[in-house]
Write a protein that holds these residues in place. Structure first.
Motif, short mmCIF file in Angstrom:
data_model
loop_
_atom_site.label_atom_id
_atom_site.label_comp_id
_atom_site.label_asym_id
_atom_site.label_seq_id
_atom_site.Cartn_x
_atom_site.Cartn_y
_atom_site.Cartn_z
N TYR A 59 0.84 -1.19 0.00
CA TYR A 59 0.00 0.00 0.00
C TYR A 59 0.88 1.24 0.00
O TYR A 59 1.85 1.33 0.75
CB TYR A 59 -0.91 0.01 1.22
CG TYR A 59 -1.79 -1.22 1.30
CD1 TYR A 59 -3.05 -1.24 0.69
CD2 TYR A 59 -1.34 -2.37 1.94
CE1 TYR A 59 -3.84 -2.37 0.74
CE2 TYR A 59 -2.13 -3.51 1.99
CZ TYR A 59 -3.37 -3.51 1.39
OH TYR A 59 -4.15 -4.64 1.44
N ASP A 89 0.29 8.06 1.77
CA ASP A 89 0.20 9.44 1.32
C ASP A 89 1.39 10.21 1.87
O ASP A 89 1.80 10.04 3.02
CB ASP A 89 -1.10 10.08 1.81
CG ASP A 89 -1.37 11.40 1.11
OD1 ASP A 89 -0.77 12.41 1.50
OD2 ASP A 89 -2.18 11.40 0.16
N SER A 128 -6.10 13.41 0.91
CA SER A 128 -5.57 12.63 -0.22
C SER A 128 -6.61 12.64 -1.34
O SER A 128 -7.81 12.82 -1.08
CB SER A 128 -5.26 11.20 0.20
OG SER A 128 -6.45 10.50 0.53
N PRO A 147 -8.07 10.19 -3.07
CA PRO A 147 -9.22 9.28 -2.91
C PRO A 147 -10.28 9.83 -1.95
O PRO A 147 -11.49 9.67 -2.20
CB PRO A 147 -8.59 8.00 -2.34
CG PRO A 147 -7.17 8.05 -2.78
CD PRO A 147 -6.80 9.50 -2.74
N HIS A 198 -11.59 2.81 -3.70
CA HIS A 198 -10.22 3.31 -3.70
C HIS A 198 -9.53 3.23 -2.35
O HIS A 198 -8.45 3.78 -2.17
CB HIS A 198 -10.20 4.76 -4.19
CG HIS A 198 -10.68 4.93 -5.60
ND1 HIS A 198 -11.88 5.52 -5.91
CD2 HIS A 198 -10.14 4.53 -6.79
CE1 HIS A 198 -12.05 5.51 -7.22
NE2 HIS A 198 -11.01 4.92 -7.77
N LEU A 220 -5.78 2.58 -1.88
CA LEU A 220 -4.81 3.67 -2.08
C LEU A 220 -4.52 4.39 -0.77
O LEU A 220 -3.60 5.20 -0.70
CB LEU A 220 -5.36 4.67 -3.10
CG LEU A 220 -5.55 4.13 -4.52
CD1 LEU A 220 -6.15 5.20 -5.40
CD2 LEU A 220 -4.22 3.66 -5.09
N LEU A 279 -6.83 8.03 -10.17
CA LEU A 279 -7.03 7.05 -9.12
C LEU A 279 -6.97 5.63 -9.68
O LEU A 279 -6.40 4.73 -9.06
CB LEU A 279 -8.38 7.29 -8.43
CG LEU A 279 -8.49 8.60 -7.64
CD1 LEU A 279 -9.90 8.75 -7.06
CD2 LEU A 279 -7.45 8.67 -6.53
N ARG A 310 -3.35 4.79 -10.23
CA ARG A 310 -2.65 4.50 -8.98
C ARG A 310 -3.03 3.14 -8.43
O ARG A 310 -2.19 2.46 -7.81
CB ARG A 310 -2.95 5.60 -7.96
CG ARG A 310 -2.26 6.91 -8.28
CD ARG A 310 -2.63 8.00 -7.29
NE ARG A 310 -2.24 7.65 -5.93
CZ ARG A 310 -2.49 8.42 -4.88
NH1 ARG A 310 -3.12 9.57 -5.05
NH2 ARG A 310 -2.11 8.05 -3.68
N LEU A 311 -4.26 2.71 -8.64
CA LEU A 311 -4.66 1.37 -8.19
C LEU A 311 -3.84 0.29 -8.87
O LEU A 311 -3.59 -0.77 -8.30
CB LEU A 311 -6.14 1.13 -8.47
CG LEU A 311 -7.13 1.72 -7.47
CD1 LEU A 311 -8.56 1.56 -7.99
CD2 LEU A 311 -6.99 1.06 -6.10
N LEU A 371 0.15 -0.36 -7.15
CA LEU A 371 0.28 -0.55 -5.70
C LEU A 371 1.56 -1.25 -5.30
O LEU A 371 1.95 -1.24 -4.14
CB LEU A 371 -0.92 -1.34 -5.17
CG LEU A 371 -2.24 -0.58 -5.18
CD1 LEU A 371 -3.36 -1.44 -4.60
CD2 LEU A 371 -2.13 0.71 -4.38
#
Length: 362
Positions: A56, A59, A129, A131, A151, A154, A263, A266-267, A270
Motif C-alpha cells: 500500500y 500518502d 488525499s 481518494p 479506492h 490507495l 485514481l 494509482r490502483l 500498488l
C-alpha cells in the motif's frame, strides 16, 4: 558520537486501557509490531494457508500530519519496527502488516484518549488525499462510501463493505488481509472519519442508528457518534438509508471526472517501491556524517539484514561499495562547494581515516 542516538521512548499510552487481544496474549518472544502483524498476515484465519502480501502506498502527507499533532514521525517508525527512511522515499509503501503496525504505534504514542477522533475529524481531512477528496465530491453519503470502498487500497489495508437492508445501511470496516484484526486506534479513527465526512459534506448533524466495535472504545468516540458503541465481532456503523441519500453540498462531478483516471492508474501501481540502491543511498546520506558507513549500519537503519541487502543490491547489478562511493562523491562535492570545511574535516565526515585517502579517491 553518533547523532542518530535512539530517541527516548514516550510512556504516554492512553489506549492501553482498551482490551486489545494482542496485549492479552501470552508473552513469548519479544518482537516488533510490524513483525507480529506480518506473521498473522501471511496466514489465513484458522487455516494455516499462506497468502501473498499486498503493498500500500502511503500518502506523502502522513509525516506532516503526525508532526502537526506533536507526534515524532521517527519515533513512530522506530516503535512500529519500520525502516527509518520510509517517509523520505519518493513513493513510501508498506505491506498491510506494516501499515497496521504504524497505526498501532501512533495509538501508543497518542498524547490523549481522544487523539484518534481529533486526527480523523481535523480541519481539511477531506483534502488529505485524492481518494478522500474524490469521495467528498460525490452526490451523497452512499456514493461517497462506495467511492471510498473502491479506492480504499490507495489509503491503507482497510476494506469498506456497505450492506443495505430495508431502510438501513451498514458500513462494515474490515482489514483487507485475511486473519488480521484492525487495531483499536485505527478502528476508532475510521468510525469517526466516515461520520465526520458525511456531516461535513451535508452540513447536517447526522446521527447513526448503531455502532459496533471489536474492542471497547473511548468515551470520546461515543460522544461524537451520539450512540453507545456495542462490543461485537465487527467494526461497523449503521445509518438510515435516507440520511445517506441527503445531497452533498460538496458534490462536484467535474472534480470526480478529473480524479477518476488518476485514481485508477494509482490502483494499478500498488506494488511500486523505491529500489534497494536508492534506499541505501538515502540512508548513507544520514549515516555518513554520524561516522556510520558499513553495510551493517545501513541494514540496521533499513530494518533488514546485511546478507539480504547484499543480495538485493546484487540482483540490481550493483554493490554496497559502489553505492557508498557514489554517496561519498556527492557529499564531498556538496561540502566543498557550500562550506568552508577543511579537507581533513571532510575526509573525517565521509569516513576516511586520513585526508590522503580522500584525495586519492577524488
Amino acid at each position: 558520537t553518533s547523532r542518530l542516538q535512539v530517541a527516548q521512548r514516550s510512556n504516554r499510552q492512553p489506549y492501553r486501557h482498551l482490551k486489545n487481544r494482542t496485549e492479552n496474549a501470552p508473552h513469548r518472544t519479544r518482537t516488533t509490531p510490524a513483525a507480529a502483524y506480518a506473521t498473522r498476515e501471511r496466514r489465513g484465519k484458522d487455516t494455516g494457508k499462506i497468502h501473498p502480501m499486498k503493498t500500500y502506498i502511503l500518502d506523502a502527507q502522513f509525516s506532516q500530519l503526525f508532526t502537526a499533532f506533536d507526534i515524532d514521525p521517527g519515533e513512530v517508525l522506530r516503535k512500529a519496527g519500520l525502516a527509518e527512511d520510509l517517509f523520505s522515499r519518493s513513493t513510501p509503501a508498506l505491506s498491510g502488516s506494516g501499515y497496521l503496525a504504524l497505526m498501532e504505534a501512533v495509538g501508543q504514542l497518542a498524547p490523549s484518549e481522544d487523539f484518534a477522533i481529533r486526527l480523523a475529524t481535523s480541519d481539511g481531512v477531506e483534502r488529505f488525499s485524492p481518494p478522500i477528496f474524490a469521495a467528498y465530491c460525490a452526490q451523497n453519503g452512499q456514493r461517497c462510501i462506495e467511492r471510498l470502498a473502491q479506492h480504499k487500497p490507495l489509503i491503507g489495508p482497510i476494506r469498506y463493505r456497505l450492506e443495505t437492508l430495508g431502510q438501513e445501511s451498514t458500513l462494515y470496516i474490515e482489514a483487507d488481509e485475511p486473519g488480521i484484526q484492525i487495531p483499536t486506534f485505527l478502528a476508532e479513527g475510521e468510525l469517526a472519519f466516515i461520520l465526520h465526512i458525511i456531516r461535513s459534506a451535508t452540513k447536517e448533524q447526522i446521527q447513526p442508528l448503531r455502532a459496533e466495535s471489536v474492542y471497547p472504545v473511548s468515551s470520546s468516540l461515543e460522544k461524537l457518534l451520539g450512540v453507545p458503541v456495542e462490543v461485537t465481532g465487527v467494526n461497523a456503523i449503521t445509518f438510515k438509508l435516507s440520511d445517506l441519500q441527503i445531497p452533498f453540498i460538496s458534490h462536484n462531478e467535474s472534480m470526480w471526472s478529473y480524479f477518476e483516471p488518476e485514481l485508477s492508474r494509482r490502483l494499478s501501481q500498488l506494488d511500486v517501491e523505491d529500489s534497494p540502491s536508492a534506499r541505501v543511498r538515502a540512508a548513507l546520506v544520514e549515516l555518513l556524517p554520524a561516522g556510520e558507513n558499513t553495510i551493517g549500519d545501513v541494514a540496521r537503519k533499513l530494518v533488514t539484514s546485511a546478507r539480504t541487502l547484499q543480495r538485493q543490491l546484487s540482483e540490481e547489478g550493483t554493490t554496497f561499495r559502489k553505492q557508498l562511493n557514489h554517496v561519498r562523491l556527492l557529499l564531498a562535492k556538496q561540502y566543498l562547494s557550500t562550506t568552508d570545511m577543511s579537507m581533513d574535516s571532510i575526509a573525517f565526515m565521509l569516513g576516511y581515516l586520513e585526508a590522503n585517502s580522500f584525495v586519492r579517491a577524488f
